[in-house]
Write a protein that holds these residues in place. Structure first.
Motif, PDB file in Angstrom:
ATOM      1  N   ILE A   1      79.616 150.562 104.018  1.00  0.00           N
ATOM      2  CA  ILE A   1      78.699 151.648 104.338  1.00  0.00           C
ATOM      3  C   ILE A   1      78.847 152.685 103.236  1.00  0.00           C
ATOM      4  CG2 ILE A   1      78.092 153.465 105.969  1.00  0.00           C
ATOM      5  CD1 ILE A   1      77.502 150.768 107.083  1.00  0.00           C
ATOM      6  N   ILE A   2      77.745 153.031 102.589  1.00  0.00           N
ATOM      7  CA  ILE A   2      77.813 153.936 101.448  1.00  0.00           C
ATOM      8  C   ILE A   2      77.092 155.237 101.764  1.00  0.00           C
ATOM      9  CG2 ILE A   2      77.046 154.304  99.071  1.00  0.00           C
ATOM     10  CD1 ILE A   2      77.487 151.410  98.516  1.00  0.00           C
ATOM     11  N   SER A   3      77.795 156.341 101.583  1.00  0.00           N
ATOM     12  CA  SER A   3      77.175 157.659 101.628  1.00  0.00           C
ATOM     13  C   SER A   3      76.681 157.984 100.226  1.00  0.00           C
ATOM     14  CB  SER A   3      78.188 158.712 102.088  1.00  0.00           C
ATOM     15  OG  SER A   3      77.732 160.014 101.775  1.00  0.00           O
ATOM     16  N   LEU A   4      75.392 158.260 100.091  1.00  0.00           N
ATOM     17  CA  LEU A   4      74.859 158.540  98.763  1.00  0.00           C
ATOM     18  C   LEU A   4      75.457 159.811  98.176  1.00  0.00           C
ATOM     19  CD1 LEU A   4      71.099 157.556  99.127  1.00  0.00           C
ATOM     20  CD2 LEU A   4      72.988 156.242  98.161  1.00  0.00           C
ATOM     21  N   ASP A   5      75.777 160.786  99.018  1.00  0.00           N
ATOM     22  CA  ASP A   5      76.435 161.998  98.515  1.00  0.00           C
ATOM     23  C   ASP A   5      77.772 161.651  97.867  1.00  0.00           C
ATOM     24  OD1 ASP A   5      74.366 163.539  99.332  1.00  0.00           O
ATOM     25  OD2 ASP A   5      75.369 164.398 101.068  1.00  0.00           O
ATOM     26  N   ASP A   6      78.578 160.838  98.569  1.00  0.00           N
ATOM     27  CA  ASP A   6      79.884 160.459  98.030  1.00  0.00           C
ATOM     28  C   ASP A   6      79.736 159.592  96.786  1.00  0.00           C
ATOM     29  OD1 ASP A   6      81.069 161.835 100.082  1.00  0.00           O
ATOM     30  OD2 ASP A   6      81.454 160.057 101.309  1.00  0.00           O
ATOM     31  N   TYR A   7      78.738 158.710  96.795  1.00  0.00           N
ATOM     32  CA  TYR A   7      78.558 157.773  95.689  1.00  0.00           C
ATOM     33  C   TYR A   7      78.076 158.467  94.418  1.00  0.00           C
ATOM     34  CZ  TYR A   7      76.833 153.699  93.117  1.00  0.00           C
ATOM     35  OH  TYR A   7      76.602 152.752  92.156  1.00  0.00           O
ATOM     36  N   LEU A   8      77.181 159.433  94.574  1.00  0.00           N
ATOM     37  CA  LEU A   8      76.546 160.043  93.410  1.00  0.00           C
ATOM     38  C   LEU A   8      77.220 161.324  92.939  1.00  0.00           C
ATOM     39  CD1 LEU A   8      72.786 159.621  94.412  1.00  0.00           C
ATOM     40  CD2 LEU A   8      74.042 158.289  92.712  1.00  0.00           C
TER      41      LEU A   8
END
Length: 206
Positions: free
Chosen positions: A93-100
């Motif tokens: 599960i990927i949070s875009l905030d955390d990823y970017l």
């Protein structure tokens, strides 16, 4: 065949329940969601999600979801070359905030106008994430104020001289005549297809 329980799978079950019911499931409801009979197993998975920052407890012990759990499911890889056989499998599960964004307190968004960076895949209408407070290295894409005007270009330093280069041969190399100020380094580009809403602030890359 029983589906193997993994952290991404358990997280997705809670996430789907929350999206449908707009609340966190009870332990009793989690028995059915997880496909288990023991509340001790439910407790194990809840504690695991709390440790991994997907769930959080308030002072009264009530559970709530974090942005990390409300991310987007990663189902695997897809080739951009020749077609290949693929199976859908929940990998994470990927949070875009955390990823970017690695430093939210130092980051901001700009929307691009102009085509000087199209060779790097940055097009008019794209959003760029910019991070303040870092010293740029050669090859970084920076947002910079040059002689009173803001632009986005590749950063290149030779000795004491700093040059800003476009990713479009139609634009000349820029060398500051009086003043150069680096506003931040571009760390990510976001493009939304079939977008219905656009941010109001604009930024020119030319």
């Amino acid at each position: 065949m029983e589906e193997r329980r993994t952290t991404p799978l358990i997280a997705s079950r809670i996430r789907d329940f929350f999206i449908t019911r707009r609340r966190v499931p009870t332990y009793e409801e989690m028995l059915g969601l997880f496909g288990v009979r023991s509340k001790s197993v439910v407790h194990f998975w809840v504690e695991k999600l709390v440790r991994e920052g997907m769930l959080i407890r308030d002072e009264k012990g009530r559970l709530s979801l974090t942005p990390r759990l409300m991310g987007i499911p990663l189902l695997g890889d897809v080739t951009a070359g020749f077609p290949s056989a693929a199976e859908e499998e929940l990998c994470d599960i990927i949070s875009l905030d955390d990823y970017l964004i690695s430093r939210p307190e130092a980051s901001f968004l700009l929307r691009v106008t102009g085509d000087s960076m199209v060779g790097e895949g940055i097009r008019p209408g794209d959003l760029v994430i910019v991070e303040r407070g870092q010293t740029p290295a050669n090859g970084d894409i920076v947002v910079a104020e040059v002689d009173g005007e803001w632009t986005m270009k590749f950063f290149r330093k030779e000795g004491d001289k700093v040059f800003l280069e476009a990713a479009n041969p139609n634009y000349p190399i820029i060398e500051a005549k009086e003043e150069l100020r680096i506003g931040g380094i571009v760390t990510a580009v976001i493009r939304k297809y079939h977008r219905n809403q656009r941010p109001r602030s604009r930024f020119r890359s030319k």
